[in-house]
Motif scaffolding. Structure first.
Motif, PDB file in Angstrom:
ATOM      1  N   THR A  86     -53.074 -56.795 -34.917  1.00  0.00           N
ATOM      2  CA  THR A  86     -54.228 -57.648 -35.179  1.00  0.00           C
ATOM      3  C   THR A  86     -53.851 -58.756 -36.150  1.00  0.00           C
ATOM      4  OG1 THR A  86     -55.014 -56.441 -37.133  1.00  0.00           O
ATOM      5  CG2 THR A  86     -55.722 -55.614 -34.961  1.00  0.00           C
ATOM      6  N   LEU A  87     -54.815 -59.593 -36.430  1.00  0.00           N
ATOM      7  CA  LEU A  87     -54.665 -60.601 -37.471  1.00  0.00           C
ATOM      8  C   LEU A  87     -54.643 -59.923 -38.835  1.00  0.00           C
ATOM      9  CD1 LEU A  87     -57.381 -63.002 -36.068  1.00  0.00           C
ATOM     10  CD2 LEU A  87     -54.912 -63.234 -35.762  1.00  0.00           C
ATOM     11  N   GLY A  88     -54.127 -60.620 -39.817  1.00  0.00           N
ATOM     12  CA  GLY A  88     -54.101 -60.087 -41.168  1.00  0.00           C
ATOM     13  C   GLY A  88     -53.641 -61.158 -42.136  1.00  0.00           C
ATOM     14  N   ALA A  89     -53.044 -60.746 -43.257  1.00  0.00           N
ATOM     15  CA  ALA A  89     -52.560 -61.699 -44.242  1.00  0.00           C
ATOM     16  C   ALA A  89     -51.422 -61.060 -45.042  1.00  0.00           C
ATOM     17  CB  ALA A  89     -53.691 -62.136 -45.173  1.00  0.00           C
ATOM     18  N   MET A  90     -50.765 -61.887 -45.857  1.00  0.00           N
ATOM     19  CA  MET A  90     -49.646 -61.426 -46.673  1.00  0.00           C
ATOM     20  C   MET A  90     -49.688 -62.139 -48.022  1.00  0.00           C
ATOM     21  SD  MET A  90     -45.564 -61.522 -45.767  1.00  0.00           S
ATOM     22  CE  MET A  90     -45.618 -60.102 -44.669  1.00  0.00           C
ATOM     23  N   ILE A  91     -49.306 -61.431 -49.083  1.00  0.00           N
ATOM     24  CA  ILE A  91     -49.247 -62.066 -50.405  1.00  0.00           C
ATOM     25  C   ILE A  91     -48.141 -63.120 -50.416  1.00  0.00           C
ATOM     26  CG2 ILE A  91     -48.777 -61.724 -52.857  1.00  0.00           C
ATOM     27  CD1 ILE A  91     -49.865 -58.907 -52.616  1.00  0.00           C
ATOM     28  N   SER A  92     -48.503 -64.339 -50.816  1.00  0.00           N
ATOM     29  CA  SER A  92     -47.514 -65.412 -50.898  1.00  0.00           C
ATOM     30  C   SER A  92     -47.143 -65.759 -52.341  1.00  0.00           C
ATOM     31  CB  SER A  92     -48.037 -66.677 -50.205  1.00  0.00           C
ATOM     32  OG  SER A  92     -49.221 -67.148 -50.830  1.00  0.00           O
ATOM     33  N   ARG A  93     -48.020 -65.362 -53.288  1.00  0.00           N
ATOM     34  CA  ARG A  93     -47.741 -65.696 -54.692  1.00  0.00           C
ATOM     35  C   ARG A  93     -48.649 -64.862 -55.590  1.00  0.00           C
ATOM     36  NH1 ARG A  93     -49.905 -69.964 -57.729  1.00  0.00           N
ATOM     37  NH2 ARG A  93     -50.859 -70.783 -55.817  1.00  0.00           N
ATOM     38  N   ILE A 102     -52.463 -66.066 -50.660  1.00  0.00           N
ATOM     39  CA  ILE A 102     -52.116 -65.397 -49.401  1.00  0.00           C
ATOM     40  C   ILE A 102     -51.834 -66.406 -48.301  1.00  0.00           C
ATOM     41  CG2 ILE A 102     -53.409 -63.310 -49.924  1.00  0.00           C
ATOM     42  CD1 ILE A 102     -55.682 -64.352 -48.157  1.00  0.00           C
ATOM     43  N   MET A 103     -51.132 -65.918 -47.290  1.00  0.00           N
ATOM     44  CA  MET A 103     -50.904 -66.667 -46.054  1.00  0.00           C
ATOM     45  C   MET A 103     -51.372 -65.810 -44.884  1.00  0.00           C
ATOM     46  SD  MET A 103     -47.222 -68.541 -46.580  1.00  0.00           S
ATOM     47  CE  MET A 103     -47.406 -69.355 -45.000  1.00  0.00           C
ATOM     48  N   PRO A 104     -51.844 -66.425 -43.804  1.00  0.00           N
ATOM     49  CA  PRO A 104     -52.349 -65.633 -42.681  1.00  0.00           C
ATOM     50  C   PRO A 104     -51.221 -65.037 -41.846  1.00  0.00           C
ATOM     51  CG  PRO A 104     -52.432 -67.951 -42.128  1.00  0.00           C
ATOM     52  CD  PRO A 104     -51.990 -67.871 -43.567  1.00  0.00           C
ATOM     53  N   ILE A 105     -51.475 -63.881 -41.278  1.00  0.00           N
ATOM     54  CA  ILE A 105     -50.630 -63.307 -40.231  1.00  0.00           C
ATOM     55  C   ILE A 105     -51.369 -63.518 -38.923  1.00  0.00           C
ATOM     56  CG2 ILE A 105     -49.673 -61.183 -39.268  1.00  0.00           C
ATOM     57  CD1 ILE A 105     -49.345 -60.151 -42.109  1.00  0.00           C
ATOM     58  N   GLY A 106     -50.768 -64.255 -38.015  1.00  0.00           N
ATOM     59  CA  GLY A 106     -51.472 -64.666 -36.811  1.00  0.00           C
ATOM     60  C   GLY A 106     -52.223 -65.961 -37.065  1.00  0.00           C
ATOM     61  N   THR A 107     -52.853 -66.463 -36.025  1.00  0.00           N
ATOM     62  CA  THR A 107     -53.547 -67.741 -36.111  1.00  0.00           C
ATOM     63  C   THR A 107     -55.050 -67.514 -36.228  1.00  0.00           C
ATOM     64  OG1 THR A 107     -51.835 -68.784 -34.752  1.00  0.00           O
ATOM     65  CG2 THR A 107     -53.911 -69.961 -34.991  1.00  0.00           C
ATOM     66  N   ILE A 180     -51.678 -57.327 -46.097  1.00  0.00           N
ATOM     67  CA  ILE A 180     -53.113 -57.252 -46.353  1.00  0.00           C
ATOM     68  C   ILE A 180     -53.827 -57.044 -45.030  1.00  0.00           C
ATOM     69  CG2 ILE A 180     -55.153 -58.479 -47.221  1.00  0.00           C
ATOM     70  CD1 ILE A 180     -53.217 -60.086 -49.014  1.00  0.00           C
ATOM     71  N   ALA A 181     -54.615 -55.975 -44.964  1.00  0.00           N
ATOM     72  CA  ALA A 181     -55.400 -55.688 -43.763  1.00  0.00           C
ATOM     73  C   ALA A 181     -56.859 -56.044 -44.009  1.00  0.00           C
ATOM     74  CB  ALA A 181     -55.278 -54.207 -43.387  1.00  0.00           C
ATOM     75  N   ILE A 182     -57.483 -56.668 -43.012  1.00  0.00           N
ATOM     76  CA  ILE A 182     -58.866 -57.110 -43.119  1.00  0.00           C
ATOM     77  C   ILE A 182     -59.789 -56.019 -42.572  1.00  0.00           C
ATOM     78  CG2 ILE A 182     -60.448 -59.007 -42.627  1.00  0.00           C
ATOM     79  CD1 ILE A 182     -57.769 -59.802 -44.034  1.00  0.00           C
ATOM     80  N   ASP A 183     -60.810 -55.648 -43.344  1.00  0.00           N
ATOM     81  CA  ASP A 183     -61.754 -54.629 -42.880  1.00  0.00           C
ATOM     82  C   ASP A 183     -62.408 -55.048 -41.570  1.00  0.00           C
ATOM     83  OD1 ASP A 183     -61.183 -53.326 -45.205  1.00  0.00           O
ATOM     84  OD2 ASP A 183     -63.258 -53.132 -45.877  1.00  0.00           O
ATOM     85  N   PRO A 184     -62.523 -54.137 -40.588  1.00  0.00           N
ATOM     86  CA  PRO A 184     -63.131 -54.496 -39.304  1.00  0.00           C
ATOM     87  C   PRO A 184     -64.652 -54.580 -39.354  1.00  0.00           C
ATOM     88  CG  PRO A 184     -62.455 -52.194 -39.287  1.00  0.00           C
ATOM     89  CD  PRO A 184     -61.941 -52.787 -40.574  1.00  0.00           C
TER      90      PRO A 184
END
Length: 388
Positions: A86-93, A102-107, A180-184
């Protein structure tokens, strides 16, 4: 008066989908975080479900699953494919104010991230948090909360820990690159509407597992081997190429079909996607799927998506010489807080079941290369002139 003949369509009873199992499996999949790159847990979950159904499978090095339902023949194999990531995010700083850039995982748009509750996975433990715009309080920033730009540089994660500076974040174990996982936030109401993040493509995976269970419970023997493919990198643009071998001649992908103004898809029907940004899908396979829908009274639409790609694109781009099609369940607000209807999932499941039960599209496809004998034709006849 002339005699009126009413033609009735007899729908096979075994096409009924187990809606209770479908909803149960969808909710269980949604509760397992699986942003692209952090999919191990959901791979284990799906494998346990396949084991409970007594369906054999193999797993690639990175976690893509290839399961097999044996058919009467082991040639002209077909595949049905879904993705688990799925989509998500990652710590960038790590920020000096004790929050996370954060930066997004996926578009996907940061507009849909604002206000989301999240789980941050460090090396040692997991933390809860919230994605907020940089200017989140109207009591502090007044009208500026409505005029700040929409971008990933304009949001940050407020962690639920005593973190007020960069040192606090480091003490808690936060690092650049943490997932980082986004709550559904799933919700299924009595009218059949299903609201949740990550219906793309947890709903597709639930449909495929529901179909697999139906086949096992009713002892259906497909005419040819059918491989169930669960990929883990579709949101990053790759996927099915890791589990496609030369024995597969055609593949149907299950994914979301967007409902919006100027689109033909609905939240009640299944959708045959005729073309996406990677190009047209196979003419003959789509024709076959439409025929199956008509013969079995399955509600369907046809549609085209300009800004869309699926596991099919990654397979074709990797050099797989197979026929591909995309079957979608109707989704509103894709890659945001999505909504579908149970009837769309059921219609998609019915189509996939009838497809698995159908005969191979072309006997000639058994060989990668051959003569022109048996190669299909597409309509080229000129229209008939009507004299008035």
């Amino acid at each position: 008066m002339p005699n009126i003949i009413i033609k009735t369509i007899k729908v096979r009873k075994h096409l009924d989908m187990n809606e209770s199992y479908l909803k149960e499996k969808l909710l269980s999949l949604l509760q397992i975080p699986s942003p692209s790159g952090y999919t191990d847990q959901i791979v284990h979950h799906v494998c346990r479900e396949l084991e409970s159904l007594d369906i054999s499978y193999n797993v690639t090095r990175r976690g893509a699953i290839r399961a097999t339902i044996p058919g009467k023949s082991s040639t002209l194999d077909r595949a049905v494919c879904v993705h688990l990531d799925t989509l998500g995010a990652m710590i960038s700083r790590l920020k000096s104010n004790g929050r996370l850039a954060i930066m997004p995982i996926g578009t996907w748009s940061s507009r849909f991230a604002e206000g989301a509750r999240v789980t941050i996975f460090t090396q040692e433990k997991k933390y809860r948090g919230t994605i907020l715009p940089l200017k989140a309080s109207g009591h502090v920033y007044n009208d500026e909360i409505d005029t700040q730009p929409v971008s990933w540089k304009q949001v940050e994660v407020r962690v639920d820990a005593h973190c007020y500076n960069k040192s606090d974040l480091e003490r808690c174990g936060f690092e650049i690159g943490d997932y980082i996982a986004i709550d559904p936030c799933p919700e299924i109401d009595v009218t059949g509407y299903i609201n949740s993040r990550h219906l793309d493509n947890k709903a597709g995976a639930a449909v495929l597992l529901c179909v697999a269970r139906k086949i096992i419970e009713t002892n259906i023997k497909p005419p040819v081997d059918c491989h169930l493919l669960f990929t883990i990198n579709e949101e990053l643009g790759t996927g099915a190429n890791a589990v496609l071998y030369n024995d597969i001649t055609e593949m149907v992908v299950i994914d979301s079909a967007m409902t919006a103004p100027n689109q033909n898809s609905t939240e009640q029907d299944t959708t045959l996607v005729m073309m996406d940004q990677a190009g047209p899908f196979d003419y003959h396979l789509n024709k076959k799927l439409a025929k199956l829908c008509k013969e079995n009274n399955i509600g369907f639409k046809k549609d085209i998506f300009e800004f869309y790609r699926s596991d099919s694109a990654s397979a074709i781009e990797a050099g797989s010489d197979i026929r591909t099609a995309l079957v979608g369940f109707g989704v509103d607000a894709s890659h945001g807080y999505e909504r579908t209807h149970i009837s769309s999932l059921v219609n998609t499941g019915k189509l996939i079941l009838t497809y698995i039960e159908s005969e191979p599209t072309f006997k000639r496809d058994e060989k990668q290369m051959g003569t022109i004998k048996g190669f299909p034709h597409q309509p080229t006849r000129a229209p008939i002139n009507i004299e008035t």
